[in-house]
Design an enzyme around this catalytic site. Structure first.
Site, PDB file in Angstrom:
ATOM      1  N   TYR A 204       6.554  75.105 -44.313  1.00 31.13           N
ATOM      2  CA  TYR A 204       6.124  74.576 -45.615  1.00 31.13           C
ATOM      3  C   TYR A 204       4.937  73.623 -45.416  1.00 31.13           C
ATOM      4  O   TYR A 204       3.932  73.712 -46.120  1.00 31.13           O
ATOM      5  CB  TYR A 204       7.280  73.860 -46.316  1.00 31.13           C
ATOM      6  CG  TYR A 204       6.886  73.241 -47.637  1.00 31.13           C
ATOM      7  CD1 TYR A 204       6.744  74.021 -48.778  1.00 31.13           C
ATOM      8  CD2 TYR A 204       6.623  71.868 -47.745  1.00 31.13           C
ATOM      9  CE1 TYR A 204       6.354  73.459 -49.995  1.00 31.13           C
ATOM     10  CE2 TYR A 204       6.237  71.297 -48.951  1.00 31.13           C
ATOM     11  CZ  TYR A 204       6.111  72.088 -50.072  1.00 31.13           C
ATOM     12  OH  TYR A 204       5.719  71.537 -51.269  1.00 31.13           O
ATOM     13  N   GLY A 205       5.067  72.723 -44.445  1.00 35.95           N
ATOM     14  CA  GLY A 205       3.987  71.769 -44.166  1.00 35.95           C
ATOM     15  C   GLY A 205       2.712  72.491 -43.761  1.00 35.95           C
ATOM     16  O   GLY A 205       1.613  72.150 -44.231  1.00 35.95           O
TER      17      GLY A 205
HETATM   18  N1  LIG Z   1       8.857  68.562 -55.942  1.00 33.50           N
HETATM   19  C1  LIG Z   1       8.143  67.862 -55.073  1.00 33.50           C
HETATM   20  O1  LIG Z   1       8.507  66.724 -54.696  1.00 33.50           O
HETATM   21  C2  LIG Z   1       6.865  68.399 -54.534  1.00 33.50           C
HETATM   22  C3  LIG Z   1       6.153  67.604 -53.598  1.00 33.50           C
HETATM   23  C4  LIG Z   1       4.953  68.085 -53.107  1.00 33.50           C
HETATM   24  C5  LIG Z   1       4.437  69.283 -53.562  1.00 33.50           C
HETATM   25  N2  LIG Z   1       5.162  70.043 -54.457  1.00 33.50           N
HETATM   26  C6  LIG Z   1       4.562  71.286 -54.916  1.00 33.50           C
HETATM   27  O2  LIG Z   1       4.527  71.261 -56.338  1.00 33.50           O
HETATM   28  C7  LIG Z   1       4.600  72.597 -56.859  1.00 33.50           C
HETATM   29  C8  LIG Z   1       5.737  72.722 -57.850  1.00 33.50           C
HETATM   30  O3  LIG Z   1       6.938  72.398 -57.181  1.00 33.50           O
HETATM   31  P1  LIG Z   1       8.305  72.097 -57.935  1.00 33.50           P
HETATM   32  O4  LIG Z   1       8.942  71.008 -57.197  1.00 33.50           O
HETATM   33  O5  LIG Z   1       8.076  71.998 -59.395  1.00 33.50           O
HETATM   34  O6  LIG Z   1       9.094  73.447 -57.576  1.00 33.50           O
HETATM   35  P2  LIG Z   1      10.190  74.285 -58.381  1.00 33.50           P
HETATM   36  O7  LIG Z   1      10.915  73.431 -59.350  1.00 33.50           O
HETATM   37  O8  LIG Z   1      10.942  75.018 -57.331  1.00 33.50           O
HETATM   38  O9  LIG Z   1       9.279  75.312 -59.215  1.00 33.50           O
HETATM   39  C9  LIG Z   1       8.534  76.277 -58.539  1.00 33.50           C
HETATM   40  C10 LIG Z   1       7.948  77.222 -59.560  1.00 33.50           C
HETATM   41  O10 LIG Z   1       7.218  78.238 -58.845  1.00 33.50           O
HETATM   42  C11 LIG Z   1       7.654  79.487 -59.332  1.00 33.50           C
HETATM   43  N3  LIG Z   1       7.426  80.563 -58.374  1.00 33.50           N
HETATM   44  C12 LIG Z   1       7.874  80.702 -57.124  1.00 33.50           C
HETATM   45  N4  LIG Z   1       7.445  81.863 -56.593  1.00 33.50           N
HETATM   46  C13 LIG Z   1       6.688  82.460 -57.554  1.00 33.50           C
HETATM   47  C14 LIG Z   1       5.976  83.679 -57.637  1.00 33.50           C
HETATM   48  N5  LIG Z   1       5.951  84.547 -56.637  1.00 33.50           N
HETATM   49  N6  LIG Z   1       5.273  83.942 -58.765  1.00 33.50           N
HETATM   50  C15 LIG Z   1       5.271  83.089 -59.793  1.00 33.50           C
HETATM   51  N7  LIG Z   1       5.973  81.932 -59.798  1.00 33.50           N
HETATM   52  C16 LIG Z   1       6.667  81.628 -58.683  1.00 33.50           C
HETATM   53  C17 LIG Z   1       9.122  79.298 -59.669  1.00 33.50           C
HETATM   54  O11 LIG Z   1       9.590  80.340 -60.499  1.00 33.50           O
HETATM   55  P3  LIG Z   1      11.163  80.760 -60.588  1.00 33.50           P
HETATM   56  O12 LIG Z   1      11.804  79.801 -61.543  1.00 33.50           O
HETATM   57  O13 LIG Z   1      11.090  82.155 -61.069  1.00 33.50           O
HETATM   58  O14 LIG Z   1      11.724  80.642 -59.193  1.00 33.50           O
HETATM   59  C18 LIG Z   1       9.035  77.955 -60.374  1.00 33.50           C
HETATM   60  O15 LIG Z   1       8.575  78.126 -61.692  1.00 33.50           O
HETATM   61  C19 LIG Z   1       4.759  73.496 -55.625  1.00 33.50           C
HETATM   62  O16 LIG Z   1       3.482  73.946 -55.228  1.00 33.50           O
HETATM   63  C20 LIG Z   1       5.320  72.548 -54.579  1.00 33.50           C
HETATM   64  O17 LIG Z   1       5.074  73.002 -53.271  1.00 33.50           O
HETATM   65  C21 LIG Z   1       6.350  69.622 -54.948  1.00 33.50           C
END
Ligand SMILES: NC(=O)c1ccc[n+]([C@@H]2O[C@H](COP(=O)([O-])OP(=O)(O)OC[C@H]3O[C@@H](n4cnc5c(N)ncnc54)[C@H](OP(=O)(O)O)[C@@H]3O)[C@@H](O)[C@H]2O)c1
Length: 289
Positions: A204-205
């Site tokens: 992931y990192g």
């Molecule tokens: N949460 C944190 O603390 C954090 C920190 C740093 C960076 N981020 C980054 O922020 C972003 C959002 O993260 P989040 O925490 O909101 O994650 P999340 O709640 O797991 O949401 C991820 C979203 O991506 C969608 N997704 C995954 N694979 C996909 C695909 N092939 N096509 C289209 N949609 C897809 C998921 O859809 P489904 O519902 O269908 O699975 C969901 O809507 C990501 O890039 C993550 O790496 C998050």
């Protein structure tokens, strides 16, 4: 529909930070805002939730891992709007074993490291790049692209060898060199030589390092496009956010997590910067020395 109407697209926005970015864009962006999701019913449910708040997002299906789905969105945007003004690449996945290790919790994964690393790199890097490759030709002058990376990139970078670090931060890196570099990580995963080859065993990192480097190159390349001035690409970290991805251990709300992505998406025309940067809490962050 008027082909000059401004339009914004957020990938993976049926929940989490992407959902909050759509909410923020509906309030602040002067144009149509597309909530996209790979699953149509999850996407429509999210749209309905925002409508109950008096907002008016539109929906389009988008599975970033499906080339046909990407192409359908591209065709739709071209036909309906003749371009694209804001693209937020938010969709991503993370392996729960790796996520929990960030919070100091050890848990054995259900699938092999190689498989989860391959999945993570595919969605977070190559599928995200495929969306960019398809939609970038639609970007209009003054468009804003935000690729959601992570602070994990900053945390994992020091664990890489001097040689890999040098390639990651090479100011002259090209897209071909970028692809070669991160294909090498995948090959090291396959041959179980990740650490030997100078990488950290945290897919992931590494994937989020890749998103950060990719954004830098895209920003640089688009600056050379004299026919489409002032297109700005940045990557960012939303912070440690309470979502499914973090097993709800993050401390920020999704709306707080959306603040930096929204700031970058709404950068005013001809802004001096940030451009091609990695941004956290609305501040540019460099690679650690
Ligand atoms: N949460 C944190 O603390 C954090 C920190 C740093 C960076 N981020 C980054 O922020 C972003 C959002 O993260 P989040 O925490 O909101 O994650 P999340 O709640 O797991 O949401 C991820 C979203 O991506 C969608 N997704 C995954 N694979 C996909 C695909 N092939 N096509 C289209 N949609 C897809 C998921 O859809 P489904 O519902 O269908 O699975 C969901 O809507 C990501 O890039 C993550 O790496 C998050």
């Amino acid at each position: 529909m008027a082909l000059t109407k401004r339009v914004a697209v957020v990938t993976g926005s049926n929940k989490g930070i992407g959902f909050a970015i759509v909410r923020g864009l509906c309030k602040q962006f002067d144009g149509d805002v597309y909530l996209t999701a790979r699953n149509e019913s999850r996407g429509m449910k999210a749209v309905e939730d925002l409508k109950k708040e008096g907002l008016n997002p539109l929906f389009h299906q988008l599975d970033i891992s499906d080339p046909t789905s990407i192409q359908n969105l591209k065709t739709f945007l071209h036909k309906q709007y003749g371009g694209l003004d804001v693209l937020i690449n938010n969709a991503a996945i993370a392996d729960m074993t790796e996520v929990l290790s960030f919070y100091g919790i050890t848990q054995k994964g259900d699938i092999s490291y190689a498989k989860q690393a391959e999945n993570t790199m595919k969605v977070n890097v190559w599928d995200t790049l495929a969306v960019c490759d398809a939609l970038f030709p639609l970007l209009r002058p003054h468009a804003r692209v935000v690729n959601i990376s992570s602070e994990a990139s900053t945390m994992i970078y020091p664990k890489c060898s001097k040689a890999i670090k040098g390639r990651i931060r090479d100011p002259d890196i090209t897209m071909d060199q970028f692809k070669k570099l991160f294909r090498e990580f995948e090959a090291a995963v396959t041959s179980d030589t990740v650490e030997e080859k100078g990488w950290a065993k945290v897919a992931y990192g590494v994937s989020k390092i890749a998103v950060r480097v990719m954004s830098y190159i895209q920003g640089k390349d688009l600056t050379k496009d004299t026919k489409r001035p002032d297109i700005v690409v940045n990557s960012c970290c939303p912070g440690d956010v309470d979502t499914d991805m973090t097993d709800h251990r993050g401390i920020k709300t999704i709306d707080e997590g959306a603040e930096t992505p929204l700031y970058l998406a709404l950068l005013p025309p001809n802004v001096m910067g940030p451009r091609g940067e990695f941004v956290k809490d609305k501040q540019i962050e460099q690679w650690p020395v």
